[in-house]
Design an enzyme around this catalytic site. Sequence first.
Site, short mmCIF file in Angstrom:
data_model
loop_
_atom_site.label_atom_id
_atom_site.label_comp_id
_atom_site.label_asym_id
_atom_site.label_seq_id
_atom_site.Cartn_x
_atom_site.Cartn_y
_atom_site.Cartn_z
N ALA A 49 0.84 -1.21 0.00
CA ALA A 49 0.00 0.00 0.00
C ALA A 49 0.87 1.25 0.00
O ALA A 49 0.64 2.20 -0.75
CB ALA A 49 -0.94 -0.01 1.21
N HIS A 277 -6.11 -17.88 8.90
CA HIS A 277 -5.91 -18.61 7.64
C HIS A 277 -5.92 -20.09 8.00
O HIS A 277 -5.23 -20.51 8.92
CB HIS A 277 -4.56 -18.21 7.02
CG HIS A 277 -4.40 -18.69 5.61
ND1 HIS A 277 -4.28 -20.03 5.28
CD2 HIS A 277 -4.33 -18.01 4.44
CE1 HIS A 277 -4.16 -20.13 3.96
NE2 HIS A 277 -4.19 -18.93 3.43
N ARG A 314 -12.68 -18.70 4.76
CA ARG A 314 -11.62 -19.06 5.72
C ARG A 314 -12.12 -19.30 7.14
O ARG A 314 -11.60 -20.15 7.86
CB ARG A 314 -10.58 -17.94 5.74
CG ARG A 314 -9.82 -17.90 4.46
CD ARG A 314 -8.87 -16.75 4.40
NE ARG A 314 -8.12 -16.88 3.17
CZ ARG A 314 -7.20 -16.04 2.75
NH1 ARG A 314 -6.93 -14.97 3.48
NH2 ARG A 314 -6.56 -16.24 1.64
N HIS A 416 -4.21 -14.35 10.55
CA HIS A 416 -3.70 -14.00 9.21
C HIS A 416 -3.92 -12.54 8.86
O HIS A 416 -3.03 -11.88 8.34
CB HIS A 416 -4.39 -14.89 8.19
CG HIS A 416 -3.90 -14.70 6.78
ND1 HIS A 416 -2.56 -14.77 6.45
CD2 HIS A 416 -4.57 -14.43 5.61
CE1 HIS A 416 -2.43 -14.56 5.13
NE2 HIS A 416 -3.62 -14.34 4.62
N GLY A 459 -6.99 -12.97 -1.84
CA GLY A 459 -6.74 -12.20 -3.06
C GLY A 459 -7.26 -10.77 -3.01
O GLY A 459 -6.89 -9.94 -3.83
O1 MEZ Z 1 -5.21 -13.05 0.21
C1 MEZ Z 1 -4.68 -13.95 0.89
O2 MEZ Z 1 -4.59 -13.88 2.12
C2 MEZ Z 1 -4.17 -15.18 0.23
C3 MEZ Z 1 -4.57 -15.38 -1.18
C4 MEZ Z 1 -3.45 -16.06 0.92
C5 MEZ Z 1 -3.06 -17.35 0.35
O3 MEZ Z 1 -3.57 -18.35 0.82
O4 MEZ Z 1 -2.25 -17.38 -0.58
#
Ligand code: MEZ
Length: 481
Positions: A49, A277, A314, A416, A459
């Site tokens: 960013a 995650h 997730r 995550h 993503g």
């Molecule tokens: O955007 C994300 O956190 C991502 C795509 C992570 C991943 O599993 O690669």
Amino acid sequence: MNFKKLLSIVTVTMLTVGTLTGCGNSKSNTVESKPSTKTDIVVIGAGGAGLSSAVEAKNAGANVIVIEKMPMVGGNTLRATGGINAAGTKFQKEKNIKDTVEKFYEDTMKGGYYKNNPELVKVLTSQAASAVEWLSDLGADLTDVGRLAGASNDRAHRPAGGGEVGSNIVKTLKKAAKDRKIDIRLNNKAVEILKDDKGNIKGVKALNEEGKEYTIDTKSVIIATGGFGASEEKVVKYNPNLKGFGTTNHPGATGDGIDMAVKLGAELTQMDQIQTHPTVVPKTGMMITEAVRGNGAILVNGEGSRFINELATRDVVSKAILDQKGKTAYLLFDDNVRKSLKAIESYINMELVVQGNSVEDLAKKINVNPEILKKTVNNYNGFVKNKKDVQFNRGDMPRSFGNGKYYAIEIAPAVHYTMGGIKINKNAEVLDKSGQVIKGLYAAGEVTGGVQGGNRLGGNSLADIVVFGRIAGKNAAAFVK
Ligand code: MEZ
């Protein structure tokens, strides 16, 4: 840890540090050659960013100083793997993928349980394609397009062959900053944003490489410091259920920008919305990209059975894993998936992957019942053939399991992404508690809240940092003019 594994980790680290440190101004032209203490805009944070905003601000004619507390640029962007989401790109068209901004918007809102700020999501989804083309024009390779969880279409853009996207984007933005002679100061930590008596931004107090305090005079500040996923204290403060969880975040993701913004009267939003995650290697904290599942891997429990739609969001997949015995599961894939995604080679080099010459061989190695695992794989192959997962209703099943080697990685959820943060409007301007703009103050990326709602789709973070980073850079440049 054996020597090969150690060597591979050290090599990756050295390559990354070698490529990403020394960007713009290193020690020799920051502290020792008396760096400038006056500029139009200060960007705090040199992740995706911050770098996007700095490049756009400079493109618009403003002078910019970027300060970064870590010894390298990149932040969490450097760890991003699976892709950057965008709908309607030329790369999708080349692959005959029919996608629309409307579908992208709906997926993002649904994935976030409609807690997202719709105005911000409209900006995100309608400007992501031009963000991808902007990066590509700067030299990024975003030609491969794949599926990630919660998406109704293939829209995650990444390097050819399914390589890691984050390092590619950081390398591209770092070069763009260097080409524009943007002053990037590593190991420089912002400690306070200063206002004058009339409430206008007047500077940033920072610590230089030696820990000595100095002030940069500026009229505008862009906060791009990322989230707080590496601060267990803050994570637990906002969500006590996450006590004891590991994190996928880089150690600098401690929410400093949020603290600085609060001191200036900024409003925060949705701070309790923190994402785990689902597929992270316990102990090492290494995130195994969602793209492995997107490209065809399944999840099995300690008995060898599937237990969830692997492409559910997730939060849902994380909860399902935590409901299994031992609170872990195995990501299971074969040579077909391996060949489709270059990122997998890093996991193999790091020795995170158990390999078997057949399903039965792998089952023995991971101590799972071979008969049950074989039945699971056969059933799944049947679902792929019939294009219907009658067990868990997984929508996208791009490939079946075949002959050749089988692979498993033991995984568990870890912290995550922090969805909450500084409240902004669609111009990336920071808002105060009464909803008024704090003049001259902008924020972009994970430090902000409202874009991702109750759950971020994989993503969408990379799309967020580039879209809102560019907006913040352009608007800050217009402001200082
Ligand atoms: O955007 C994300 O956190 C991502 C795509 C992570 C991943 O599993 O690669």
